[in-house]
Write a protein that holds these residues in place. Structure first.
Motif, PDB file in Angstrom:
ATOM      1  N   LYS A 384     -42.484  15.770   3.435  1.00 53.34           N
ATOM      2  CA  LYS A 384     -43.144  14.535   3.410  1.00 53.34           C
ATOM      3  C   LYS A 384     -43.651  14.144   1.959  1.00 53.34           C
ATOM      4  N   GLU A 385     -43.940  15.164   1.218  1.00 57.86           N
ATOM      5  CA  GLU A 385     -44.504  14.754  -0.083  1.00 57.86           C
ATOM      6  C   GLU A 385     -43.298  14.716  -1.116  1.00 57.86           C
ATOM      7  N   LEU A 386     -43.631  13.934  -2.087  1.00 59.70           N
ATOM      8  CA  LEU A 386     -42.531  13.356  -3.121  1.00 59.70           C
ATOM      9  C   LEU A 386     -43.282  13.166  -4.219  1.00 59.70           C
ATOM     10  N   SER A 387     -42.910  13.810  -5.433  1.00 57.56           N
ATOM     11  CA  SER A 387     -43.405  13.772  -6.651  1.00 57.56           C
ATOM     12  C   SER A 387     -42.181  13.863  -7.814  1.00 57.56           C
ATOM     13  N   ILE A 388     -42.422  12.920  -8.741  1.00 58.39           N
ATOM     14  CA  ILE A 388     -41.380  12.645  -9.799  1.00 58.39           C
ATOM     15  C   ILE A 388     -41.686  13.400 -10.838  1.00 58.39           C
ATOM     16  N   ILE A 389     -40.574  14.356 -11.301  1.00 50.69           N
ATOM     17  CA  ILE A 389     -40.699  15.048 -12.563  1.00 50.69           C
ATOM     18  C   ILE A 389     -40.366  14.480 -13.707  1.00 50.69           C
ATOM     19  N   ASP A 390     -39.277  13.605 -13.623  1.00 50.51           N
ATOM     20  CA  ASP A 390     -38.926  12.614 -14.693  1.00 50.51           C
ATOM     21  C   ASP A 390     -37.900  11.410 -14.483  1.00 50.51           C
ATOM     22  N   ALA A 391     -37.719  10.780 -15.324  1.00 49.05           N
ATOM     23  CA  ALA A 391     -36.831   9.532 -14.675  1.00 49.05           C
ATOM     24  C   ALA A 391     -36.167   8.956 -16.147  1.00 49.05           C
ATOM     25  N   LYS A 392     -34.826   8.822 -16.196  1.00 53.24           N
ATOM     26  CA  LYS A 392     -34.032   8.351 -17.221  1.00 53.24           C
ATOM     27  C   LYS A 392     -32.872   7.289 -16.538  1.00 53.24           C
ATOM     28  N   ILE A 393     -32.361   6.775 -17.471  1.00 59.76           N
ATOM     29  CA  ILE A 393     -31.461   5.631 -17.132  1.00 59.76           C
ATOM     30  C   ILE A 393     -30.012   6.150 -17.901  1.00 59.76           C
ATOM     31  N   GLU A 394     -29.076   6.120 -17.204  1.00 60.59           N
ATOM     32  CA  GLU A 394     -27.748   6.811 -17.396  1.00 60.59           C
ATOM     33  C   GLU A 394     -26.507   5.866 -16.984  1.00 60.59           C
ATOM     34  N   ASP A 395     -25.799   5.300 -17.678  1.00 60.04           N
ATOM     35  CA  ASP A 395     -24.695   4.503 -17.243  1.00 60.04           C
ATOM     36  C   ASP A 395     -24.993   3.391 -16.245  1.00 60.04           C
ATOM     37  N   GLY A 396     -26.060   2.842 -16.266  1.00 58.89           N
ATOM     38  CA  GLY A 396     -26.390   1.772 -15.241  1.00 58.89           C
ATOM     39  C   GLY A 396     -26.941   2.289 -13.904  1.00 58.89           C
ATOM     40  N   VAL A 397     -27.783   3.524 -13.906  1.00 57.85           N
ATOM     41  CA  VAL A 397     -28.068   4.155 -12.953  1.00 57.85           C
ATOM     42  C   VAL A 397     -29.318   4.928 -13.465  1.00 57.85           C
TER      43      VAL A 397
END
Length: 415
Positions: A384-397
């Motif tokens: 149930k639990e979700l945490s984000i470690i990091d996020a980046k943008i690559e080739d339109g995604v």
């Protein structure tokens, strides 16, 4: 004759009750009250018949345990033999006069004789049964198979799979594998569920997803048995991809609901939304181009930076501002519109809850773990639990590295 066996489990003891029906013939002597000698009250008389059998219940307790080397130990004991009601009627002998006694008066003596005959045979059989049970209940063999199977990479997705678990709203472009690296395995004592013996199981270790070709893993050595930690805390690190085209649809559908600005003809109706990325890595900016008609037919451009809230599990656009051309629009043609309110509306629509976007992924992860040993291993609970470690943008995604966690009970039927 035997009726259906009844079984129950309490703590570490399996109780088996065996209902029996039987017929016997008996011979009984009694002291002659007149002459003092012994006379036959009955000789070869029936004690129960096929039509009206006597009944008894034999209760056996089997104490089952699993030691530190994964071996099942069985210690069985005859708990009781309980007889049913005696046959009705009397036994009579004629010695000048009729001497009769109710059959129920002889029941203790008859039952004692039957018990003296049965008990040694039952106890001998139970001694052999303990050895057979220990051989038959080979928990170590099943646990070893599980330990090996859990370390076998499980395919999470294939190339061209629709409703891709790791890509929101798209078709899989690459394969993904679920890899478990266990460190300990705990198991409870045996318990009865329905007509099956099972155990509660716990695993500790690391779980991750690997993209591309099937990974090679080095199997960990089979561990000593430890008490289970129930329910097991699972933490799985993986990646979730959100194509900008999918985000365009999400933002567009939200903004189209009520449009932007005022009401009626004074409202900006949203026709479409496009999102493009500029810059490098985490500094990449996202440009939202909103095409409108109604009060104004043209484009409104908003620029922001991708951000995320690790604890809430959301992606968003922060530091939003209109580009110079859009600012000029609000200074002239769109002067009557509240630019700050429109900006606030765009900010609210450009917020993505990865808990919702990861539903398919969580289902696929649980299904992959269930497939380790089909029919023997079953997970109960949710990630149930979700945490984000990091996020980046690559080739339109947008590629978000996330950690899914939750308490999962593990039911294991080793036998």
């Amino acid at each position: 004759w035997r009726d259906p066996i009844q079984a129950s489990f309490s703590k570490d003891t399996l109780r088996v009750v065996v209902p029996l029906r039987y017929a016997a013939t008996i011979s009984v002597k009694a002291k002659n009250p007149i002459g003092g000698d012994w006379i036959w009250l009955t000789k070869g008389e029936t004690w129960g018949t096929a039509a009206k059998p006597q009944r008894m219940k034999v209760t056996v307790d089997l104490q089952l345990s699993i030691d530190g080397n994964w071996k099942v130990k069985s210690v069985s004991k005859l708990e009781s033999i309980k007889h049913g009601a005696a046959p009705s009627g009397n036994f009579c002998a004629r010695v000048g006069i009729d001497i009769c006694t109710p059959k129920e008066n002889l029941a203790p003596r008859v039952e004692s004789e039957i018990n003296d005959y049965l008990v040694p045979k039952i106890e001998s059989a139970l001694g052999k049964a303990d050895d057979e049970i220990q051989k038959a209940l080979d928990v170590k063999k099943s646990a070893t198979a599980l330990w090996a199977a859990i370390q076998t990479p499980q395919q999470l997705q294939k190339v061209s799979d629709k409703d891709c678990p790791t890509q929101s709203g798209g078709t899989c472009k690459k394969a993904a594998w679920l890899v478990v690296v266990p460190t300990t395995m705990g198991m409870s004592q045996l318990s009865l569920s329905g007509d099956e013996l099972g155990v509660d199981l716990s695993l500790e270790g690391k779980v991750a997803t690997v993209f591309g070709a099937r990974p090679k893993v080095k199997a960990k050595e089979f561990p000593k048995l430890t008490p289970p930690v129930a329910p097991t805390e699972f933490q799985i690190r993986t990646a979730l991809e959100l194509p900008l085209s999918a985000l365009e649809d999400l933002v567009g559908s939200e903004l189209k609901k009520d449009g932007l600005g005022g009401s009626g003809s004074a409202k900006l109706q949203v026709k479409s939304v496009s999102i493009k990325a500029e810059g490098k890595d985490s500094t990449k900016k996202l440009t939202l181009t909103i095409t409108t008609d109604g009060a104004y037919e043209g484009k409104i451009v908003v620029v922001g930076q991708l951000d995320y809230d690790s604890k809430k599990g959301t992606l968003s656009l922060e530091k939003l501002e209109f580009d110079s051309a859009t600012k000029a629009l609000f200074a002239k043609e769109l002067k009557s519109f509240d630019a700050a309110a429109i900006e606030k509306r765009v900010v609210a629509s450009a917020r993505w809850d990865l808990s919702k976007e990861s539903v398919q992924l969580r289902k696929a992860l649980t299904a992959s773990l269930n497939d380790v040993l089909p029919g023997k291993l079953e997970l109960k609970g949710e990630l149930k639990e979700l945490s984000i470690i990091d996020a980046k943008i690559e080739d339109g995604v947008i590629v978000a590295r996330i950690e899914l966690s939750g308490k999962l009970g593990i039911d294991f039927t080793p036998l």
